[in-house]
Design a protein around this motif. Structure first.
Motif, PDB file in Angstrom:
ATOM      1  N   ARG A  63       0.832  -1.488  -0.216  1.00 27.06           N
ATOM      2  CA  ARG A  63       0.210   0.443  -0.213  1.00 27.06           C
ATOM      3  C   ARG A  63       0.773   1.197   0.068  1.00 27.06           C
ATOM      4  N   SER A  64       1.979   1.515   0.764  1.00 32.11           N
ATOM      5  CA  SER A  64       2.817   2.341   0.843  1.00 32.11           C
ATOM      6  C   SER A  64       3.666   1.866  -0.499  1.00 32.11           C
ATOM      7  N   MET A  86       3.873   5.531  -6.376  1.00 33.56           N
ATOM      8  CA  MET A  86       4.084   5.184  -7.304  1.00 33.56           C
ATOM      9  C   MET A  86       2.319   6.264  -8.307  1.00 33.56           C
ATOM     10  N   LYS A  87       1.253   6.334  -7.494  1.00 32.74           N
ATOM     11  CA  LYS A  87       0.219   7.217  -7.192  1.00 32.74           C
ATOM     12  C   LYS A  87       0.064   8.493  -7.565  1.00 32.74           C
ATOM     13  N   GLN A  88       1.071   9.384  -6.891  1.00 30.07           N
ATOM     14  CA  GLN A  88       1.687  10.341  -6.382  1.00 30.07           C
ATOM     15  C   GLN A  88       2.720  10.976  -7.900  1.00 30.07           C
ATOM     16  N   GLN A  89       3.502   9.613  -7.973  1.00 29.97           N
ATOM     17  CA  GLN A  89       4.117   9.953  -9.458  1.00 29.97           C
ATOM     18  C   GLN A  89       3.500   9.851 -10.608  1.00 29.97           C
ATOM     19  N   GLY A  90       2.628   9.614 -10.456  1.00 30.96           N
ATOM     20  CA  GLY A  90       1.216   9.326 -12.157  1.00 30.96           C
ATOM     21  C   GLY A  90       1.290   8.001 -12.498  1.00 30.96           C
ATOM     22  N   LYS A 121      -8.021  -3.189  -2.460  1.00 30.80           N
ATOM     23  CA  LYS A 121      -8.186  -2.856  -1.398  1.00 30.80           C
ATOM     24  C   LYS A 121      -7.118  -1.659  -1.161  1.00 30.80           C
ATOM     25  N   LEU A 122      -5.929  -2.960  -2.339  1.00 31.69           N
ATOM     26  CA  LEU A 122      -4.487  -2.319  -2.435  1.00 31.69           C
ATOM     27  C   LEU A 122      -4.228  -0.565  -2.957  1.00 31.69           C
ATOM     28  N   GLY A 123      -5.356  -0.308  -3.828  1.00 27.48           N
ATOM     29  CA  GLY A 123      -5.249   0.666  -4.839  1.00 27.48           C
ATOM     30  C   GLY A 123      -4.781   0.426  -6.186  1.00 27.48           C
TER      31      GLY A 123
END
Length: 288
Positions: A19-20, A25-29, A58-60
Motif C-alpha cells: 500500500r505504501s 507510485m500514484k503520487q508520481q502519476g 483495497k491496495l489501490g
C-alpha cells in the motif's frame, strides 16, 4: 499441541508495504495494473480470481478480469496476451489455471512476457528460479519460506525434507531452499520410506496435492511442518496434505486454510511491484 503458524499477520505486513509503495507510485502519476485471464468452467478458479480482485481494490491496484467462455479458442487467448504484453499500462499478467482440455496450458503460459509474469510460470522465470538470477519467482514457494521466517525459523544449516517436487510448488521450492543454505532431501513418488526421511528433518514442506500424505505416525515432536497442499474433500471442506491429527505431535504446523495460501496472494502483489521494477530498470538485462 503444535504452534499453529497462521499467515494473516505476515500477509498484512506484506500488504502494508505494498500500500505504501502503491501510494508513492500514484503520487508520481503511475498506478500498478494487473490483468487476469479466466476461462469459465472451474468454480475454484473463478472464486480465487474475484478474491484477488477485491484485494487489488483495497491496495489501490488497477485490476482487469478478462473472462472467457469455456469454449474460447487458443488463438483468441494468445491474441489478448499479445496485446497485454505490448500495453505499457499493464504491469502484470496472470493466467488462472486449470484450463479446459482443448487449450494448451504450456503454449499459453509461454506466450506471456516474462517481465509481466507475476506467477513465475514462463520458461525464463522458471530458469531464474533455478539459478537465482533476477526474475519473477512462483508465489507459493516464496510464501512457504516467508511464513517460516515470519515465525522466526531459519533454514541455513537445517535438515529439510521436501515431500513433492511438482512443477508448480515443489521443484521451485527445492531450488529456493538450497539458496537458503538448507540441506534438502526431496521425496517423490519413487521414495520408498518418507517417514524415514522425516525422522531426520528439522523442517518439512509438503506440496503433493493429496490429503493425508503425511500422517501422525510419520512425524516427530521436534518437526516444523509447512503444508502447501490444498485439497477439497467430498464434503466440500478444504484440507492440506497433512492429516488433521498431525498437529498433535509436531512442534509447529501451518494450517489449511489460513496458512501458505493466504500469504501466496500477498506475494503475488509483491511480485507485481517487482515486475514494475524489472520493466523500468533491468528488462534488457534480465531477459536477453
Amino acid at each position: 499441541m503444535a504452534i499453529i503458524m497462521k499467515s494473516k499477520e505476515a500477509a498484512e505486513q506484506v500488504y502494508a508495504t505494498i500500500r505504501s509503495q502503491v501510494e508513492k507510485m500514484k503520487q508520481q502519476g503511475h498506478r500498478p495494473h494487473l490483468a487476469t485471464l479466466l476461462v469459465e468452467g472451474d468454480p475454484a478458479s473463478a472464486y480465487y480470481a474475484r478474491t484477488k480482485q477485491k484485494i487489488a481494490e483495497k491496495l489501490g491496484i488497477s485490476f482487469h478480469l478478462h473472462t472467457f467462455d469455456r469454449h474460447v479458442s487458443e488463438a483468441e487467448l494468445l491474441h489478448l496476451i499479445g496485446s497485454l504484453n505490448d500495453a505499457s499500462h499493464v504491469h502484470g499478467i496472470m493466467l488462472e489455471l486449470p484450463l479446459p482440455q482443448h487449450l494448451s496450458a504450456s503454449v499459453i503460459k509461454q506466450s506471456i512476457a516474462p517481465y509481466k509474469d507475476i506467477d513465475g510460470i514462463t520458461p525464463d522465470n522458471k530458469l531464474a528460479t533455478v539459478t537465482g538470477d533476477a526474475g519473477l519467482y512462483p508465489a507459493t514457494p516464496q510464501a512457504c519460506i516467508e511464513l517460516l521466517k515470519h515465525y522466526g525459523h531459519t533454514l541455513a544449516g537445517k535438515n529439510v525434507t521436501l515431500v513433492g517436487i511438482g512443477q508448480t510448488v515443489g521443484l521451485p521450492l527445492f531450488h529456493m531452499l538450497q539458496r537458503e543454505n538448507a540441506t534438502v532431501t526431496a521425496c517423490h513418488a519413487g521414495t520408498r520410506d518418507i517417514a524415514e526421511h522425516l525422522s531426520h528433518a528439522d523442517i518439512a514442506f509438503v506440496a503433493v496435492g493429496c490429503p493425508d500424505v503425511i500422517t501422525q505416525d510419520m512425524v516427530h515432536p521436534g518437526l516444523i511442518l509447512v503444508d502447501a497442499g490444498i485439497n477439497e474433500t467430498l464434503e466440500g471442506k478444504i484440507v492440506g496434505d497433512a492429516a488433521s491429527n498431525v498437529g498433535e505431535k509436531v512442534h509447529a504446523i501451518s494450517p489449511v486454510p489460513g496458512g501458505v495460501g493466504t500469504l501466496t496472494t500477498a506475494i503475488l502483489y509483491k511480485n507485481l511491484l517487482k515486475a514494475i521494477h524489472l520493466q523500468h530498470y533491468s528488462r534488457e538485462v534480465v531477459y536477453s
